[in-house]
Scaffold this active site. Structure first.
Site, PDB file in Angstrom:
ATOM      1  N   ALA A  82       2.704  18.573 -15.616  1.00 33.92           N
ATOM      2  CA  ALA A  82       3.107  18.000 -14.311  1.00 33.92           C
ATOM      3  C   ALA A  82       2.186  16.858 -13.915  1.00 33.92           C
ATOM      4  O   ALA A  82       0.964  16.987 -13.940  1.00 33.92           O
ATOM      5  CB  ALA A  82       3.092  19.073 -13.235  1.00 33.92           C
ATOM      6  N   ALA A  83       2.792  15.747 -13.548  1.00 33.89           N
ATOM      7  CA  ALA A  83       2.006  14.586 -13.108  1.00 33.89           C
ATOM      8  C   ALA A  83       2.939  13.559 -12.498  1.00 33.89           C
ATOM      9  O   ALA A  83       4.140  13.554 -12.764  1.00 33.89           O
ATOM     10  CB  ALA A  83       1.275  13.957 -14.299  1.00 33.89           C
ATOM     11  N   THR A 131      -3.400  11.241 -21.630  1.00 30.63           N
ATOM     12  CA  THR A 131      -2.858   9.982 -22.147  1.00 30.63           C
ATOM     13  C   THR A 131      -3.935   9.112 -22.819  1.00 30.63           C
ATOM     14  O   THR A 131      -5.137   9.260 -22.524  1.00 30.63           O
ATOM     15  CB  THR A 131      -2.227   9.206 -20.962  1.00 30.63           C
ATOM     16  OG1 THR A 131      -2.044   7.853 -21.319  1.00 30.63           O
ATOM     17  CG2 THR A 131      -3.120   9.198 -19.722  1.00 30.63           C
ATOM     18  N   ASP A 132      -3.472   8.187 -23.655  1.00 32.14           N
ATOM     19  CA  ASP A 132      -4.396   7.212 -24.267  1.00 32.14           C
ATOM     20  C   ASP A 132      -4.896   6.195 -23.235  1.00 32.14           C
ATOM     21  O   ASP A 132      -5.873   5.480 -23.480  1.00 32.14           O
ATOM     22  CB  ASP A 132      -3.721   6.472 -25.439  1.00 32.14           C
ATOM     23  CG  ASP A 132      -2.444   5.711 -25.069  1.00 32.14           C
ATOM     24  OD1 ASP A 132      -1.985   5.816 -23.915  1.00 32.14           O
ATOM     25  OD2 ASP A 132      -1.892   5.012 -25.950  1.00 32.14           O
ATOM     26  N   GLU A 133      -4.209   6.140 -22.068  1.00 28.57           N
ATOM     27  CA  GLU A 133      -4.566   5.103 -21.076  1.00 28.57           C
ATOM     28  C   GLU A 133      -5.941   5.341 -20.459  1.00 28.57           C
ATOM     29  O   GLU A 133      -6.512   4.434 -19.853  1.00 28.57           O
ATOM     30  CB  GLU A 133      -3.482   5.022 -19.990  1.00 28.57           C
ATOM     31  CG  GLU A 133      -2.123   4.682 -20.586  1.00 28.57           C
ATOM     32  CD  GLU A 133      -1.089   4.227 -19.571  1.00 28.57           C
ATOM     33  OE1 GLU A 133      -1.468   3.707 -18.516  1.00 28.57           O
ATOM     34  OE2 GLU A 133       0.108   4.418 -19.861  1.00 28.57           O
ATOM     35  N   TYR A 156      -2.987   5.235 -11.957  1.00 31.10           N
ATOM     36  CA  TYR A 156      -2.464   6.320 -12.809  1.00 31.10           C
ATOM     37  C   TYR A 156      -3.512   6.765 -13.824  1.00 31.10           C
ATOM     38  O   TYR A 156      -3.864   7.947 -13.895  1.00 31.10           O
ATOM     39  CB  TYR A 156      -1.189   5.868 -13.537  1.00 31.10           C
ATOM     40  CG  TYR A 156      -0.812   6.768 -14.705  1.00 31.10           C
ATOM     41  CD1 TYR A 156      -0.415   8.088 -14.485  1.00 31.10           C
ATOM     42  CD2 TYR A 156      -0.883   6.324 -16.033  1.00 31.10           C
ATOM     43  CE1 TYR A 156      -0.088   8.929 -15.566  1.00 31.10           C
ATOM     44  CE2 TYR A 156      -0.561   7.148 -17.101  1.00 31.10           C
ATOM     45  CZ  TYR A 156      -0.159   8.444 -16.860  1.00 31.10           C
ATOM     46  OH  TYR A 156       0.155   9.281 -17.917  1.00 31.10           O
ATOM     47  N   ALA A 158      -6.646   6.207 -13.893  1.00 29.49           N
ATOM     48  CA  ALA A 158      -7.865   6.729 -13.256  1.00 29.49           C
ATOM     49  C   ALA A 158      -7.657   8.182 -12.829  1.00 29.49           C
ATOM     50  O   ALA A 158      -8.567   9.018 -12.960  1.00 29.49           O
ATOM     51  CB  ALA A 158      -8.224   5.873 -12.044  1.00 29.49           C
ATOM     52  N   ARG A 220       1.336  -1.551 -27.646  1.00 23.00           N
ATOM     53  CA  ARG A 220       1.279  -0.106 -27.427  1.00 23.00           C
ATOM     54  C   ARG A 220       1.542   0.630 -28.742  1.00 23.00           C
ATOM     55  O   ARG A 220       2.230   0.121 -29.624  1.00 23.00           O
ATOM     56  CB  ARG A 220       2.348   0.351 -26.409  1.00 23.00           C
ATOM     57  CG  ARG A 220       2.196  -0.278 -25.023  1.00 23.00           C
ATOM     58  CD  ARG A 220       0.983   0.301 -24.302  1.00 23.00           C
ATOM     59  NE  ARG A 220       0.812  -0.218 -22.966  1.00 23.00           N
ATOM     60  CZ  ARG A 220       0.048  -1.266 -22.638  1.00 23.00           C
ATOM     61  NH1 ARG A 220      -0.596  -1.935 -23.575  1.00 23.00           N
ATOM     62  NH2 ARG A 220      -0.088  -1.625 -21.381  1.00 23.00           N
TER      63      ARG A 220
HETATM   64  P1  NAD Z   1       7.641  12.765 -16.107  1.00 18.52           P
HETATM   65  O1  NAD Z   1       7.325  11.857 -14.961  1.00 18.52           O
HETATM   66  O2  NAD Z   1       8.904  12.545 -16.878  1.00 18.52           O
HETATM   67  O3  NAD Z   1       7.681  14.282 -15.612  1.00 18.52           O
HETATM   68  C1  NAD Z   1       6.741  14.817 -14.717  1.00 18.52           C
HETATM   69  C2  NAD Z   1       7.275  16.149 -14.225  1.00 18.52           C
HETATM   70  O4  NAD Z   1       6.264  16.710 -13.351  1.00 18.52           O
HETATM   71  C3  NAD Z   1       8.564  16.039 -13.413  1.00 18.52           C
HETATM   72  O5  NAD Z   1       9.456  17.048 -13.783  1.00 18.52           O
HETATM   73  C4  NAD Z   1       8.089  16.226 -11.968  1.00 18.52           C
HETATM   74  O6  NAD Z   1       9.077  16.785 -11.117  1.00 18.52           O
HETATM   75  C5  NAD Z   1       6.892  17.158 -12.160  1.00 18.52           C
HETATM   76  N1  NAD Z   1       5.915  17.070 -11.063  1.00 18.52           N
HETATM   77  C6  NAD Z   1       5.393  15.941 -10.509  1.00 18.52           C
HETATM   78  N2  NAD Z   1       4.542  16.272  -9.522  1.00 18.52           N
HETATM   79  C7  NAD Z   1       4.497  17.630  -9.472  1.00 18.52           C
HETATM   80  C8  NAD Z   1       3.789  18.563  -8.665  1.00 18.52           C
HETATM   81  N3  NAD Z   1       2.945  18.161  -7.715  1.00 18.52           N
HETATM   82  N4  NAD Z   1       3.962  19.883  -8.892  1.00 18.52           N
HETATM   83  C9  NAD Z   1       4.827  20.305  -9.866  1.00 18.52           C
HETATM   84  N5  NAD Z   1       5.541  19.466 -10.628  1.00 18.52           N
HETATM   85  C10 NAD Z   1       5.378  18.143 -10.444  1.00 18.52           C
HETATM   86  O7  NAD Z   1       6.360  12.690 -17.039  1.00 18.52           O
HETATM   87  P2  NAD Z   1       6.276  12.786 -18.632  1.00 18.52           P
HETATM   88  O8  NAD Z   1       6.485  11.442 -19.201  1.00 18.52           O
HETATM   89  O9  NAD Z   1       7.086  13.940 -19.101  1.00 18.52           O
HETATM   90  O10 NAD Z   1       4.722  13.128 -18.803  1.00 18.52           O
HETATM   91  C11 NAD Z   1       4.272  14.481 -18.847  1.00 18.52           C
HETATM   92  C12 NAD Z   1       2.769  14.477 -19.009  1.00 18.52           C
HETATM   93  O11 NAD Z   1       2.396  13.788 -20.190  1.00 18.52           O
HETATM   94  C13 NAD Z   1       2.046  13.755 -17.866  1.00 18.52           C
HETATM   95  O12 NAD Z   1       0.893  14.483 -17.550  1.00 18.52           O
HETATM   96  C14 NAD Z   1       1.682  12.402 -18.455  1.00 18.52           C
HETATM   97  O13 NAD Z   1       0.515  11.884 -17.857  1.00 18.52           O
HETATM   98  C15 NAD Z   1       1.460  12.765 -19.899  1.00 18.52           C
HETATM   99  N6  NAD Z   1       1.714  11.685 -20.878  1.00 18.52           N
HETATM  100  C16 NAD Z   1       2.890  10.983 -20.859  1.00 18.52           C
HETATM  101  C17 NAD Z   1       3.106   9.989 -21.808  1.00 18.52           C
HETATM  102  C18 NAD Z   1       4.418   9.224 -21.858  1.00 18.52           C
HETATM  103  O14 NAD Z   1       4.535   8.273 -22.638  1.00 18.52           O
HETATM  104  N7  NAD Z   1       5.434   9.603 -21.089  1.00 18.52           N
HETATM  105  C19 NAD Z   1       2.124   9.714 -22.773  1.00 18.52           C
HETATM  106  C20 NAD Z   1       0.936  10.466 -22.765  1.00 18.52           C
HETATM  107  C21 NAD Z   1       0.748  11.448 -21.814  1.00 18.52           C
END
Ligand code: NAD
Length: 346
Positions: A82-83, A131-133, A156, A158, A220
């Site tokens: 979740a994020a 994340t790699d960021e 983000y 940070a 990227r």
């Molecule tokens: P996303 O935005 O598609 O999904 C995030 C999910 O978290 C959503 O279902 C949202 O409803 C839920 N959410 C948000 N705030 C919440 C809260 N306060 N309580 C409960 N649920 C909450 O994100 P994603 O792309 O699936 O990324 C998932 C994770 O992977 C994140 O932590 C992100 O930082 C990390 N990540 C993503 C990528 C990428 O390329 N997408 C790469 C590396 C890491």
């Protein structure tokens, strides 16, 4: 039966992870805590039965709720996706990112620690998806390994870097069995169309121009979400407690090349491209990192994991998925992905 708390399981990567764990058919029950922000979509979990998965709509920042879930299910593990995840939105409004990504992660850590310290469960795990960021801009010719210093550029990254530091501090101070994965850019089914690849695909399908930030030179590393989820399963089972693992494909592409690649792949599959599908440079993102690039020797060597899905094949499959699932675009509100955000207007 193992019970695992998955957070953010209705989002892009979390839902793909749930499908992958389900396909493995292990003796597992997942409890999916998701706040259902604009990025959460329950249709992403179509086909997952209630016997395997319990959906709880709620906020990871809600201490009473998370505590009650620990009491009810006595979790064996937490897998934390979740994020708030979109850089442009973090430029538009950073506070929500600190709330969910930092305060929310701290709340999950606190509840996990209290549960872990009282349960004497040696096998408890907390897997944090990062994340790699967090490493910031990486110079051409270099790649960041797990020891590389953190240097985040956007609100983000940070917030994710802060969360990573909290995880490491809980592992060291309280001996919480936590592990971090730092992954590069993902693409694949179920991704919200504000992100580059589904946005390009949507615009190709709708015969619209392809918006590319700046001159499209930002570089990227891309990985198919299924490869990422495979890596997460390995890290969960075999990763060393207190450590972090980079997860990447070892291949970089400039954003403009991704757009060109998609068009070439589709043309080579005899897909007709509309006459309005042309690259359109748009104002760059403020503070835009030029390049991310991971050094993944650690996961290759220690966990014997490598990404498998070739980018061209993965892009072609992803295009086909969106084309066959146009309902996905209808299930998310267009006004949430059509508007340009994060321009830092005065
Ligand atoms: P996303 O935005 O598609 O999904 C995030 C999910 O978290 C959503 O279902 C949202 O409803 C839920 N959410 C948000 N705030 C919440 C809260 N306060 N309580 C409960 N649920 C909450 O994100 P994603 O792309 O699936 O990324 C998932 C994770 O992977 C994140 O932590 C992100 O930082 C990390 N990540 C993503 C990528 C990428 O390329 N997408 C790469 C590396 C890491």
């Amino acid at each position: 039966m193992k019970k695992i708390l998955v957070t953010g399981g209705c989002g892009f990567i979390g839902s793909n992870y749930i499908h992958q764990v389900f396909e493995k058919g292990r003796d597992i029950h997942l409890v999916n805590l998701d706040k259902m922000t604009y990025a959460g979509n329950i249709h992403n979990l179509n086909g997952i039965p209630d016997t395997f998965h319990t959906f709880v709509e709620g906020d990871i920042c809600d201490a009473d709720l998370v505590k009650s879930l620990f009491e009810k299910y006595q979790f064996d593990a937490v897998v934390h996706f979740a994020a708030e995840s979109h850089v442009d939105r973090s430029i538009e409004g950073p506070a929500e990112f600190i709330q969910t990504n930092v305060v929310g992660t701290l709340n999950l850590l606190e509840q996990s620690r209290l549960f872990y310290q009282h349960s004497n469960s040696d096998n408890f795990r907390f897997l944090h998806i990062s994340t790699d960021e967090v490493y910031g801009d990486i110079k051409i010719g270099k790649r960041s390994d797990e020891k590389f210093s953190y240097n985040p550029s956007s609100p983000y990254s940070a917030s994710k870097a802060s969360a990573d530091h909290l995880i490491k501090s809980f592992a060291r101070t309280y001996k919480l069995p936590a592990i971090i994965s730092n992954c590069c850019n993902n693409y694949g089914p179920n991704q919200f169309p504000e992100k580059l690849i589904p946005k390009l695909i949507y615009n190709i399908i709708k015969n619209k121009p392809l918006p590319i930030y700046g001159r499209g030179k930002n570089s990227r590393e891309w990985i198919h979400v299924q490869d990422h989820c495979q890596a997460l399963l390995k890290i969960f089972l075999k990763g060393k407690i207190g450590e972090s693992y980079n997860v990447g494909s070892n291949k970089n592409n400039q954003n403009i090349d991704i757009a060109k690649k998609l068009i070439t792949i589709l043309k080579s599959n005899s897909i007709i491209i509309g006459n309005k599908v042309k690259i359109k440079f748009v104002k760059d993102r403020p503070g835009h990192d030029f390049r991310y690039a991971l050094d993944c020797k650690k996961i290759h060597k220690e966990l014997k994991w490598k990404s498998k899905i070739n980018l061209n094949e993965g892009l072609a499959d992803t295009y086909r998925w969106y084309l066959n699932n146009m309902d996905f675009f209808i299930s998310v509100s267009k006004k949430l992905y059509d508007k340009r955000l994060g321009l830092n207007k005065k």
